[in-house]
Design a protein around this motif. Sequence first.
Motif, PDB file in Angstrom:
ATOM      1  N   SER A 237       0.861  -1.221  -0.150  1.00 37.91           N
ATOM      2  CA  SER A 237       0.175   0.056  -0.128  1.00 37.91           C
ATOM      3  C   SER A 237       0.858   1.239   0.000  1.00 37.91           C
ATOM      4  N   GLU A 238       0.215   2.294  -0.404  1.00 40.47           N
ATOM      5  CA  GLU A 238       0.883   3.556  -0.270  1.00 40.47           C
ATOM      6  C   GLU A 238       1.362   4.006   1.033  1.00 40.47           C
ATOM      7  N   GLN A 239       0.448   3.524   2.010  1.00 42.52           N
ATOM      8  CA  GLN A 239       0.675   3.835   3.634  1.00 42.52           C
ATOM      9  C   GLN A 239       2.027   3.087   4.004  1.00 42.52           C
ATOM     10  N   GLU A 240       2.328   2.030   3.453  1.00 48.81           N
ATOM     11  CA  GLU A 240       3.675   1.441   3.738  1.00 48.81           C
ATOM     12  C   GLU A 240       4.725   1.818   3.328  1.00 48.81           C
ATOM     13  N   GLU A 241       4.562   2.145   1.883  1.00 47.90           N
ATOM     14  CA  GLU A 241       5.795   2.960   1.296  1.00 47.90           C
ATOM     15  C   GLU A 241       6.110   4.178   1.863  1.00 47.90           C
ATOM     16  N   GLU A 242       5.037   5.210   2.167  1.00 47.86           N
ATOM     17  CA  GLU A 242       5.171   6.371   2.923  1.00 47.86           C
ATOM     18  C   GLU A 242       5.574   6.216   4.160  1.00 47.86           C
ATOM     19  N   SER A 243       5.480   5.131   5.089  1.00 48.45           N
ATOM     20  CA  SER A 243       6.153   4.933   6.224  1.00 48.45           C
ATOM     21  C   SER A 243       7.561   4.429   6.145  1.00 48.45           C
ATOM     22  N   TYR A 244       7.921   3.822   5.082  1.00 46.23           N
ATOM     23  CA  TYR A 244       9.109   3.267   4.711  1.00 46.23           C
ATOM     24  C   TYR A 244      10.257   4.648   4.568  1.00 46.23           C
ATOM     25  N   VAL A 245       9.586   5.450   3.680  1.00 49.32           N
ATOM     26  CA  VAL A 245      10.513   6.738   3.430  1.00 49.32           C
ATOM     27  C   VAL A 245      10.707   7.562   4.795  1.00 49.32           C
ATOM     28  N   ASN A 246       9.487   7.562   5.513  1.00 50.46           N
ATOM     29  CA  ASN A 246       9.531   8.365   6.823  1.00 50.46           C
ATOM     30  C   ASN A 246      10.447   7.706   7.641  1.00 50.46           C
ATOM     31  N   TYR A 247      10.356   6.274   7.914  1.00 52.37           N
ATOM     32  CA  TYR A 247      11.143   5.696   8.757  1.00 52.37           C
ATOM     33  C   TYR A 247      12.870   5.810   8.360  1.00 52.37           C
TER      34      TYR A 247
ATOM     35  N   ALA B   9      14.050   8.122   6.848  1.00 50.02           N
ATOM     36  CA  ALA B   9      14.746   9.331   7.487  1.00 50.02           C
ATOM     37  C   ALA B   9      15.300   9.371   8.773  1.00 50.02           C
ATOM     38  N   ILE B  10      14.536   8.600   9.882  1.00 46.50           N
ATOM     39  CA  ILE B  10      14.728   8.436  11.093  1.00 46.50           C
ATOM     40  C   ILE B  10      15.867   7.457  11.286  1.00 46.50           C
ATOM     41  N   LEU B  11      15.717   6.199  10.813  1.00 49.84           N
ATOM     42  CA  LEU B  11      16.532   5.360  10.937  1.00 49.84           C
ATOM     43  C   LEU B  11      17.923   5.067  10.268  1.00 49.84           C
ATOM     44  N   GLY B  12      17.520   5.817   8.855  1.00 49.98           N
ATOM     45  CA  GLY B  12      18.985   5.592   8.449  1.00 49.98           C
ATOM     46  C   GLY B  12      19.325   4.678   7.496  1.00 49.98           C
ATOM     47  N   ASP B  13      18.418   3.370   7.545  1.00 44.18           N
ATOM     48  CA  ASP B  13      18.831   2.194   6.975  1.00 44.18           C
ATOM     49  C   ASP B  13      17.656   1.521   6.372  1.00 44.18           C
ATOM     50  N   ASP B  14      17.743   1.353   5.033  1.00 48.29           N
ATOM     51  CA  ASP B  14      16.457   0.828   4.131  1.00 48.29           C
ATOM     52  C   ASP B  14      16.244  -0.423   4.669  1.00 48.29           C
ATOM     53  N   GLY B  15      16.802  -1.549   5.018  1.00 46.57           N
ATOM     54  CA  GLY B  15      16.340  -2.871   5.419  1.00 46.57           C
ATOM     55  C   GLY B  15      15.633  -2.494   6.678  1.00 46.57           C
ATOM     56  N   GLU B  16      16.050  -1.801   7.648  1.00 49.53           N
ATOM     57  CA  GLU B  16      15.246  -1.821   8.979  1.00 49.53           C
ATOM     58  C   GLU B  16      14.022  -0.895   8.715  1.00 49.53           C
ATOM     59  N   SER B  17      13.980   0.134   7.795  1.00 52.42           N
ATOM     60  CA  SER B  17      13.012   0.895   7.622  1.00 52.42           C
ATOM     61  C   SER B  17      11.878   0.080   7.015  1.00 52.42           C
ATOM     62  N   ALA B  18      12.121  -0.911   5.980  1.00 57.02           N
ATOM     63  CA  ALA B  18      11.236  -1.618   5.327  1.00 57.02           C
ATOM     64  C   ALA B  18      10.567  -2.711   6.043  1.00 57.02           C
ATOM     65  N   THR B  19      11.311  -3.265   6.924  1.00 58.58           N
ATOM     66  CA  THR B  19      11.112  -4.118   8.091  1.00 58.58           C
ATOM     67  C   THR B  19       9.963  -3.412   9.055  1.00 58.58           C
ATOM     68  N   CYS B  20      10.370  -2.438   9.439  1.00 57.43           N
ATOM     69  CA  CYS B  20       9.538  -1.734  10.482  1.00 57.43           C
ATOM     70  C   CYS B  20       8.146  -1.190  10.082  1.00 57.43           C
ATOM     71  N   ALA B  21       8.539  -0.487   8.730  1.00 53.32           N
ATOM     72  CA  ALA B  21       6.974  -0.129   7.902  1.00 53.32           C
ATOM     73  C   ALA B  21       6.062  -1.260   7.789  1.00 53.32           C
ATOM     74  N   ILE B  22       6.411  -2.316   7.443  1.00 52.40           N
ATOM     75  CA  ILE B  22       5.524  -3.578   6.975  1.00 52.40           C
ATOM     76  C   ILE B  22       5.043  -4.241   8.322  1.00 52.40           C
ATOM     77  N   ALA B  23       5.932  -4.294   9.236  1.00 54.95           N
ATOM     78  CA  ALA B  23       5.551  -4.681  10.678  1.00 54.95           C
ATOM     79  C   ALA B  23       4.398  -4.003  11.387  1.00 54.95           C
TER      80      ALA B  23
END
Length: 183
Positions: A79-89, A91-105
């Motif tokens: 969803s767009e919400q997951e992708e948006e959270s990924y981008v926002n996360y 910016a905070i976490l500075g890591d794509d893997g953790e950001s994607a994992t956190c957004a989907i979780a």
Amino acid sequence: MQVNHSHILLDACCVLNFCASGNFLGILKSISAEVVVTTVVQEYELKTLQRLKQEENEGAIQFEEAIEQGLLIVVDFESEQEEESYVNYAAILGDDGESATCAIAVHRQWAIATDDKRAIAFIQKEAPYLQILSTPEIIKHWSEAAGLDLSEISNVLNTIRLKGRYLPAKTHPLRSWWEAALK
């Protein structure tokens, strides 16, 4: 180890540790939930595992086998919400893997397995209702389920320490178990 969610998302650090152990498939089989990685983690991890020395490529082979056998499911944003959270996360976490994992979780309300302190603190703040597991918890569970003796556990933990370059934080609740098993 009780998993309180239908799925558990593995972050890159846990994938690396489990692959480093040489027992990735057995570890996944011991988990009582669907085990998942994000596409971002899959792409990053496979490249990392393939860059390791030839003798250590067993991790990459087991990673691919786990996907082929359905022990590890790869998911992407739905969803767009997951992708948006990924981008926002990110910016905070500075890591794509953790950001994607956190957004989907967060959006799917799945448990997460990570050893990253920043990701753990972030999830505890952002989604305190999600269960967070770690390498030591999962390895301890697997070793008990597999009936490993102390020397086998010690070998696995030493392999994770050397190949995965991982040691639990001094504040981790299972640090004393880990250290005792290494002796």
